[in-house]
Design a protein around this motif. Structure first.
Motif, PDB file in Angstrom:
ATOM      1  N   GLN A  65     -46.113  25.494 -10.479  1.00 27.98           N
ATOM      2  CA  GLN A  65     -46.575  24.133 -10.726  1.00 27.98           C
ATOM      3  C   GLN A  65     -45.840  23.094  -9.887  1.00 27.98           C
ATOM      4  O   GLN A  65     -46.473  22.245  -9.257  1.00 27.98           O
ATOM      5  N   PHE A  66     -44.532  23.150  -9.860  1.00 29.51           N
ATOM      6  CA  PHE A  66     -43.781  22.132  -9.136  1.00 29.51           C
ATOM      7  C   PHE A  66     -43.776  22.360  -7.630  1.00 29.51           C
ATOM      8  O   PHE A  66     -43.682  21.425  -6.861  1.00 29.51           O
ATOM      9  N   LYS A  67     -43.910  23.614  -7.196  1.00 32.80           N
ATOM     10  CA  LYS A  67     -44.000  23.888  -5.754  1.00 32.80           C
ATOM     11  C   LYS A  67     -45.290  23.319  -5.167  1.00 32.80           C
ATOM     12  O   LYS A  67     -45.336  22.963  -4.008  1.00 32.80           O
ATOM     13  N   LEU A  68     -46.342  23.303  -5.983  1.00 31.17           N
ATOM     14  CA  LEU A  68     -47.663  22.899  -5.495  1.00 31.17           C
ATOM     15  C   LEU A  68     -48.057  21.489  -5.918  1.00 31.17           C
ATOM     16  O   LEU A  68     -49.181  21.070  -5.678  1.00 31.17           O
ATOM     17  N   ILE A  69     -47.141  20.748  -6.509  1.00 26.09           N
ATOM     18  CA  ILE A  69     -47.484  19.466  -7.121  1.00 26.09           C
ATOM     19  C   ILE A  69     -48.057  18.458  -6.124  1.00 26.09           C
ATOM     20  O   ILE A  69     -48.863  17.616  -6.490  1.00 26.09           O
ATOM     21  N   ASN A  70     -47.677  18.538  -4.859  1.00 25.21           N
ATOM     22  CA  ASN A  70     -48.219  17.601  -3.872  1.00 25.21           C
ATOM     23  C   ASN A  70     -49.630  17.969  -3.424  1.00 25.21           C
ATOM     24  O   ASN A  70     -50.346  17.136  -2.877  1.00 25.21           O
ATOM     25  N   MET A  71     -50.024  19.217  -3.647  1.00 25.22           N
ATOM     26  CA  MET A  71     -51.349  19.685  -3.240  1.00 25.22           C
ATOM     27  C   MET A  71     -52.322  19.823  -4.401  1.00 25.22           C
ATOM     28  O   MET A  71     -53.530  19.757  -4.195  1.00 25.22           O
ATOM     29  N   ALA A  72     -51.797  20.041  -5.609  1.00 27.33           N
ATOM     30  CA  ALA A  72     -52.700  20.398  -6.701  1.00 27.33           C
ATOM     31  C   ALA A  72     -52.192  19.942  -8.063  1.00 27.33           C
ATOM     32  O   ALA A  72     -50.992  19.977  -8.328  1.00 27.33           O
ATOM     33  N   ALA A  73     -53.137  19.540  -8.895  1.00 27.70           N
ATOM     34  CA  ALA A  73     -52.891  19.319 -10.318  1.00 27.70           C
ATOM     35  C   ALA A  73     -53.514  20.513 -11.044  1.00 27.70           C
ATOM     36  O   ALA A  73     -54.629  20.921 -10.718  1.00 27.70           O
ATOM     37  N   MET A  74     -52.808  21.070 -12.007  1.00 28.62           N
ATOM     38  CA  MET A  74     -53.282  22.273 -12.694  1.00 28.62           C
ATOM     39  C   MET A  74     -53.609  21.963 -14.145  1.00 28.62           C
ATOM     40  O   MET A  74     -52.941  21.148 -14.782  1.00 28.62           O
ATOM     41  N   TYR A  75     -54.629  22.655 -14.636  1.00 31.99           N
ATOM     42  CA  TYR A  75     -55.082  22.474 -16.013  1.00 31.99           C
ATOM     43  C   TYR A  75     -55.495  23.816 -16.593  1.00 31.99           C
ATOM     44  O   TYR A  75     -55.965  24.691 -15.880  1.00 31.99           O
ATOM     45  N   PHE A  76     -55.348  23.944 -17.914  1.00 32.55           N
ATOM     46  CA  PHE A  76     -55.809  25.119 -18.640  1.00 32.55           C
ATOM     47  C   PHE A  76     -56.961  24.726 -19.552  1.00 32.55           C
ATOM     48  O   PHE A  76     -56.951  23.645 -20.140  1.00 32.55           O
ATOM     49  N   VAL A  77     -57.947  25.626 -19.687  1.00 32.55           N
ATOM     50  CA  VAL A  77     -59.058  25.433 -20.612  1.00 32.55           C
ATOM     51  C   VAL A  77     -59.262  26.744 -21.363  1.00 32.55           C
ATOM     52  O   VAL A  77     -59.441  27.792 -20.744  1.00 32.55           O
ATOM     53  N   ASP A  78     -59.219  26.676 -22.692  1.00 33.68           N
ATOM     54  CA  ASP A  78     -59.511  27.833 -23.532  1.00 33.68           C
ATOM     55  C   ASP A  78     -61.027  27.880 -23.710  1.00 33.68           C
ATOM     56  O   ASP A  78     -61.608  27.015 -24.367  1.00 33.68           O
ATOM     57  N   ILE A  79     -61.681  28.873 -23.116  1.00 39.64           N
ATOM     58  CA  ILE A  79     -63.148  28.909 -23.110  1.00 39.64           C
ATOM     59  C   ILE A  79     -63.739  29.287 -24.470  1.00 39.64           C
ATOM     60  O   ILE A  79     -64.954  29.170 -24.660  1.00 39.64           O
ATOM     61  N   ASP A  80     -62.898  29.701 -25.409  1.00 34.03           N
ATOM     62  CA  ASP A  80     -63.390  29.937 -26.764  1.00 34.03           C
ATOM     63  C   ASP A  80     -63.421  28.642 -27.578  1.00 34.03           C
ATOM     64  O   ASP A  80     -64.208  28.504 -28.500  1.00 34.03           O
ATOM     65  N   LYS A  81     -62.572  27.691 -27.214  1.00 35.93           N
ATOM     66  CA  LYS A  81     -62.536  26.395 -27.904  1.00 35.93           C
ATOM     67  C   LYS A  81     -63.414  25.361 -27.207  1.00 35.93           C
ATOM     68  O   LYS A  81     -63.985  24.490 -27.850  1.00 35.93           O
ATOM     69  N   VAL A  82     -63.449  25.416 -25.875  1.00 36.73           N
ATOM     70  CA  VAL A  82     -64.248  24.474 -25.083  1.00 36.73           C
ATOM     71  C   VAL A  82     -65.240  25.301 -24.285  1.00 36.73           C
ATOM     72  O   VAL A  82     -64.898  25.882 -23.265  1.00 36.73           O
ATOM     73  N   ASP A  83     -66.465  25.355 -24.777  1.00 37.35           N
ATOM     74  CA  ASP A  83     -67.454  26.232 -24.143  1.00 37.35           C
ATOM     75  C   ASP A  83     -68.475  25.482 -23.293  1.00 37.35           C
ATOM     76  O   ASP A  83     -69.477  26.047 -22.875  1.00 37.35           O
ATOM     77  N   ASP A  84     -68.208  24.218 -22.982  1.00 40.00           N
ATOM     78  CA  ASP A  84     -69.140  23.379 -22.227  1.00 40.00           C
ATOM     79  C   ASP A  84     -69.521  23.973 -20.875  1.00 40.00           C
ATOM     80  O   ASP A  84     -70.627  23.761 -20.387  1.00 40.00           O
ATOM     81  N   TYR A  85     -68.605  24.701 -20.245  1.00 41.67           N
ATOM     82  CA  TYR A  85     -68.835  25.225 -18.902  1.00 41.67           C
ATOM     83  C   TYR A  85     -69.119  26.734 -18.880  1.00 41.67           C
ATOM     84  O   TYR A  85     -69.302  27.299 -17.811  1.00 41.67           O
ATOM     85  N   ASN A  86     -69.149  27.363 -20.023  1.00 36.50           N
ATOM     86  CA  ASN A  86     -69.315  28.819 -20.071  1.00 36.50           C
ATOM     87  C   ASN A  86     -70.633  29.278 -19.457  1.00 36.50           C
ATOM     88  O   ASN A  86     -70.669  30.275 -18.729  1.00 36.50           O
TER      89      ASN A  86
END
Length: 157
Positions: A65-86
């Protein structure tokens, strides 16, 4: 003489930018994460955090996470709780996780030689390999491209 609360904290003390990778709790939050930053990738790990392969990739992402912080923001999504994109991204019951890259509200396709350019859905155990992939995706996006080829091949033939 009374002491001021937090008197031991220096005024200009720097605090960490992030305290772990945020978990997005709704489709709206996912949309906002994808739209939020116009100078960095949004790396979204869709998955089931209780499954072993998802845990392995979560640990990998957290460690970078911190090595890539200038290139990327990271996020987690639990697909069992948030199924909007499944349905949109074809996440089924047998899918443990999928890592997807977004740039300025565009889904970035990455050719891993697996036949599925939509997502990275296999475990990568080497930190440098994942860093290389993120760097290639980031540089391609900065050049205006919405697809790129992975610097590493993962074909199973």
């Amino acid at each position: 003489m009374t002491s001021k609360p937090n008197a031991h904290v220096q005024k200009n003390e720097k605090k960490p930018l992030l305290n772990g990778i945020p978990e997005l709790k709704s489709g709206w939050h996912i949309d906002q994460a994808i739209l939020y930053d116009d100078s960095r990738l949004a790396i979204v790990r869709f998955g089931r955090p209780s499954r072993l392969t998802c845990k392995l990739m979560d640990d990998m992402l957290k460690s970078l996470q911190f090595k890539l912080i200038n290139m990327a923001a990271m996020y987690f999504v639990d697909i069992d709780k948030v199924d909007d994109y499944n349905d949109i991204y074809d996440f089924g019951d047998d899918d443990d996780f999928a890592i997807m890259f977004f740039w300025q509200n565009k889904h970035i396709m990455v050719d891993f030689d697996t036949g599925d350019n939509n997502k990275l859905n296999f475990v990568i155990n080497d930190k440098q390999e994942l860093i290389d992939i993120v760097e290639v995706v980031y540089k391609s996006c900065r050049r205006g491209r919405v697809s790129c080829r992975s610097p590493h091949t993962y074909s199973q033939t």
